[in-house]
Write a protein that holds these residues in place. Structure first.
Motif, short mmCIF file in Angstrom:
data_model
loop_
_atom_site.label_atom_id
_atom_site.label_comp_id
_atom_site.label_asym_id
_atom_site.label_seq_id
_atom_site.Cartn_x
_atom_site.Cartn_y
_atom_site.Cartn_z
N ALA A 40 37.90 18.72 -2.34
CA ALA A 40 36.86 19.64 -2.06
C ALA A 40 35.38 19.18 -3.03
CB ALA A 40 37.32 21.07 -2.40
N ASP A 41 34.44 19.96 -2.59
CA ASP A 41 33.07 19.59 -3.09
C ASP A 41 32.99 20.07 -4.70
OD1 ASP A 41 32.47 17.91 -1.12
OD2 ASP A 41 31.62 19.48 -0.05
N THR A 42 33.74 21.37 -4.78
CA THR A 42 33.50 21.78 -6.01
C THR A 42 34.83 22.73 -6.69
OG1 THR A 42 33.07 24.42 -5.18
CG2 THR A 42 31.33 22.86 -5.53
N GLU A 43 34.83 22.78 -7.77
CA GLU A 43 36.10 23.34 -8.41
C GLU A 43 36.53 24.61 -7.77
OE1 GLU A 43 38.68 23.95 -12.54
OE2 GLU A 43 36.61 23.62 -12.82
N ALA A 44 35.45 25.46 -7.66
CA ALA A 44 35.79 26.85 -7.10
C ALA A 44 36.38 26.71 -5.71
CB ALA A 44 34.46 27.69 -6.99
N ASP A 45 35.71 25.72 -4.85
CA ASP A 45 36.40 25.61 -3.49
C ASP A 45 37.73 24.93 -3.61
OD1 ASP A 45 33.84 26.63 -2.41
OD2 ASP A 45 33.09 24.62 -2.03
N ALA A 46 37.92 24.14 -4.40
CA ALA A 46 39.35 23.38 -4.26
C ALA A 46 40.28 24.38 -4.86
CB ALA A 46 39.21 22.38 -5.48
N ARG A 47 39.85 25.39 -5.83
CA ARG A 47 41.01 26.15 -6.32
C ARG A 47 41.34 27.22 -4.96
NH1 ARG A 47 42.53 28.86 -10.79
NH2 ARG A 47 41.87 27.88 -12.70
N GLU A 48 40.50 27.59 -4.09
CA GLU A 48 40.70 28.32 -2.98
C GLU A 48 41.77 27.53 -1.93
OE1 GLU A 48 37.52 30.20 -1.26
OE2 GLU A 48 36.75 30.93 -3.12
N GLN A 49 41.89 26.20 -2.05
CA GLN A 49 42.38 25.43 -1.10
C GLN A 49 43.64 24.62 -1.82
OE1 GLN A 49 39.26 23.69 0.78
NE2 GLN A 49 39.57 21.73 -0.22
N LYS A 50 43.86 25.32 -3.06
CA LYS A 50 45.03 24.72 -3.73
C LYS A 50 46.47 24.38 -2.92
CE LYS A 50 46.07 29.08 -6.00
NZ LYS A 50 45.92 29.97 -6.98
N THR A 51 46.99 23.35 -3.34
CA THR A 51 48.26 22.94 -2.67
C THR A 51 49.56 23.22 -3.71
OG1 THR A 51 46.79 21.07 -1.64
CG2 THR A 51 49.22 20.95 -1.84
N GLU A 52 50.68 23.65 -3.01
CA GLU A 52 51.90 23.80 -3.84
C GLU A 52 52.56 22.44 -3.73
OE1 GLU A 52 54.36 27.43 -4.21
OE2 GLU A 52 55.93 25.71 -3.02
N ILE A 53 53.14 22.15 -4.86
CA ILE A 53 53.75 20.53 -4.98
C ILE A 53 55.05 20.93 -5.66
CG2 ILE A 53 51.83 19.20 -4.77
CD1 ILE A 53 52.02 18.51 -7.68
#
Length: 94
Positions: A40-53
């Motif tokens: 993602a471009d920002t940490e906030a956006d990245a948190r919203e599209q988190k991936t479970e591993i």
């Protein structure tokens, strides 16, 4: 003092795949995030599209579960890849 490294095996729906070496489960999770999480471009956006591993420590039946996310940030001098994760739990697989 030397850090003891462990091998962790990524678990996917199709089975166990890649191996990652790290000083502990969180270290392995952040390495896996660089390959598995959607960038993602920002940490906030990245948190919203988190991936479970899920990954298993080699030689054990213990599986760790993390949510991870990855984003790119840039400063005047460079562009870097950032990763973060949150621990969800662990279990012993049968």
């Amino acid at each position: 003092m030397t850090e003891d490294l462990q091998t962790y095996i990524l678990q996917e729906p199709t089975g166990e795949t890649e191996e990652f070496v790290g000083g502990g489960p969180k270290d392995a999770a952040l390495k896996i995030a660089k390959q598995e999480a959607e960038l993602a471009d920002t940490e906030a956006d990245a948190r919203e599209q988190k991936t479970e591993i899920r990954f298993r420590e080699a030689g054990t039946d213990v599986v760790s579960v993390y949510n991870v996310w990855c984003w790119r940030s840039s400063s005047d001098n460079d562009e870097s890849l950032n990763t973060a994760g949150e621990y969800k739990g662990r279990f012993t697989q049968n």
